[in-house]
Design an enzyme around this catalytic site. Structure first.
Site, PDB file in Angstrom:
ATOM      1  N   ASP A  47      -5.739  -0.584  -2.494  1.00  0.00           N
ATOM      2  CA  ASP A  47      -6.755  -0.337  -3.528  1.00  0.00           C
ATOM      3  C   ASP A  47      -7.448  -1.604  -4.040  1.00  0.00           C
ATOM      4  OD1 ASP A  47      -4.685  -1.414  -4.980  1.00  0.00           O
ATOM      5  OD2 ASP A  47      -4.952  -0.076  -6.688  1.00  0.00           O
ATOM      6  N   GLU A  48      -7.443  -2.676  -3.243  1.00  0.00           N
ATOM      7  CA  GLU A  48      -8.095  -3.917  -3.688  1.00  0.00           C
ATOM      8  C   GLU A  48      -8.897  -4.557  -2.546  1.00  0.00           C
ATOM      9  OE1 GLU A  48      -5.053  -6.267  -6.514  1.00  0.00           O
ATOM     10  OE2 GLU A  48      -4.345  -5.855  -4.501  1.00  0.00           O
TER      11      GLU A  48
END
Length: 348
Positions: A106-107
């Site tokens: 998620d980054e």
DNA sequence: AATGATACTCGGC
DNA sequence: TTACGGCCGAGTATCATT
């Protein structure tokens, strides 16, 4: 300039989006270990849950005590759905920017000379197309961008110039800096450093002695405001592992092998899909004191995904049992040291 | 002593 | 104070080879 894009409470946000009626309830995504009814930990929780003190890594049973049952839902992780969402968002980011490195599920890290203009646009586009919010930090260094993003989350955008970046980092509590976790943070506090700027008062030799060569000099430079950041190369995954919790702790090699035979096919399926052969086989043991131990062997030739590992697994388990008297609580298998199978086909 | 490969632990997310 | 998953890469320790 650098951007750090970080999805907000990612797993829980996806579950929230799937069930819009639960929007204002507490949504906790859980890793149920199966050992007992509620054994396991919280993976992610949405903000209403965080407001009650529920956090990642917290045992599920502890979290349930904090949450009124009528207002909360505890869901199992659905990794496949999160991976799909991640890939979809990855596509959006890559379409808009040149230098992109996905840093985790998620980054994302982005280097772009036009970062300040692009950041709000990317944020909008992600929300419009995926329905999910994120937080974005923009700064002259990647570290500043990361810390900017975490400072403005959820659903935030923070742009830092050189001066505000410097201020944010040097004035930050040590454990707020990515790369400094609980252990390093506690050790720094024991040396009298509460904030990053305090580290500059510690003798560099002392830092290296305490934290090792790499981390020690990194901390020293960090405290002086020296943080060069380069976007790392996008790297291929280097190992694949599957790990599971046993119903009961044991030292019975038959039970351990049986558990491994549940886990192994999934890891091998990954090898097959990615067309990888491997040279290193590792067995991971988590003993009853929750410490992790590993035993591994490296073969002189790469083995195809469908090779038998029975003899080696048995050997590694027996080796471990003979040198450690503790009961085993969790066990896992890991394949690494890959070689692409390329055009080769598997032999039968 | 230097170099590279392997074994293992740490700790972030 | 303890409760407590499932991953992964980074970093360090150790071993083998020269």
């Amino acid at each position: 300039m650098y951007l750090h894009i970080d999805m907000d409470y990612f797993f829980a946000q996806i579950e929230e989006k799937r069930r819009p009626m639960l929007k204002d309830k507490i949504i906790a995504v859980c890793v149920f270990s199966g050992r007992t009814e509620d054994s396991g930990v919280i993976s992610t929780v949405n903000y209403p849950g965080r407001a009650l003190g529920i956090k990642s890594g917290m045992p599920i049973a502890t979290a349930k005590k904090k949450a009124p049952p009528a207002d909360s839902i505890f869901l199992p992780v659905d990794r496949e759905a999160y991976t799909q969402a991640s890939m979809f968002i990855d596509g959006i980011i890559r379409k808009g920017c040149d230098k992109v490195v996905q840093a985790s599920i998620d980054e994302w890290h982005v280097e772009d000379s036009d970062a300040i203009q692009k950041a709000p646009k990317i944020k909008e586009e992600i929300e419009k197309k995926s329905g999910l919010t994120c937080s974005i930090g923009v700064a002259p260094s990647l570290l500043g961008a990361k810390m900017g993003a975490s400072k403005c989350k959820p659903d935030g955008l923070l742009i830092l110039d050189k001066e505000s970046e410097e201020k944010l980092i040097s004035g930050s509590d040590v454990e707020k800096v990515p790369g400094i976790g609980k252990k390093t943070g506690e050790a720094l506090r024991a040396l009298g450093a509460l904030k990053i700027q305090d580290i500059s008062k510690i003798d560099p030799g002392n830092l290296v002695e305490t934290f090792g060569r790499k981390t020690g000099s990194w901390l020293h430079e960090l405290s002086l405001g020296e943080y060069k950041s380069e976007l790392g190369e996008e790297k291929e995954q280097e190992e694949v592992s599957r790990i599971g919790t046993l119903k009961m702790k044991t030292r019975d090699s038959y039970i351990l092998l049986e558990k491994l035979s549940d886990l192994e096919p999934e890891a091998k399926e990954w090898l097959m899909e990615k067309k990888k052969s491997y040279k290193t086989l590792t067995i991971i043991f988590i003993t009853e004191d929750l410490r992790t131990h590993t035993k591994s062997t490296t073969f002189s030739h790469p083995l195809p995904w469908n090779s038998s590992t029975e003899a080696e697994k048995k050997k590694l388990i027996e080796e471990f049992l003979s040198e450690n008297p503790m009961m085993i609580r969790r066990i896992g298998i890991r394949f690494g040291n890959f070689l692409d199978l390329g055009g080769q086909t598997t032999l039968f």
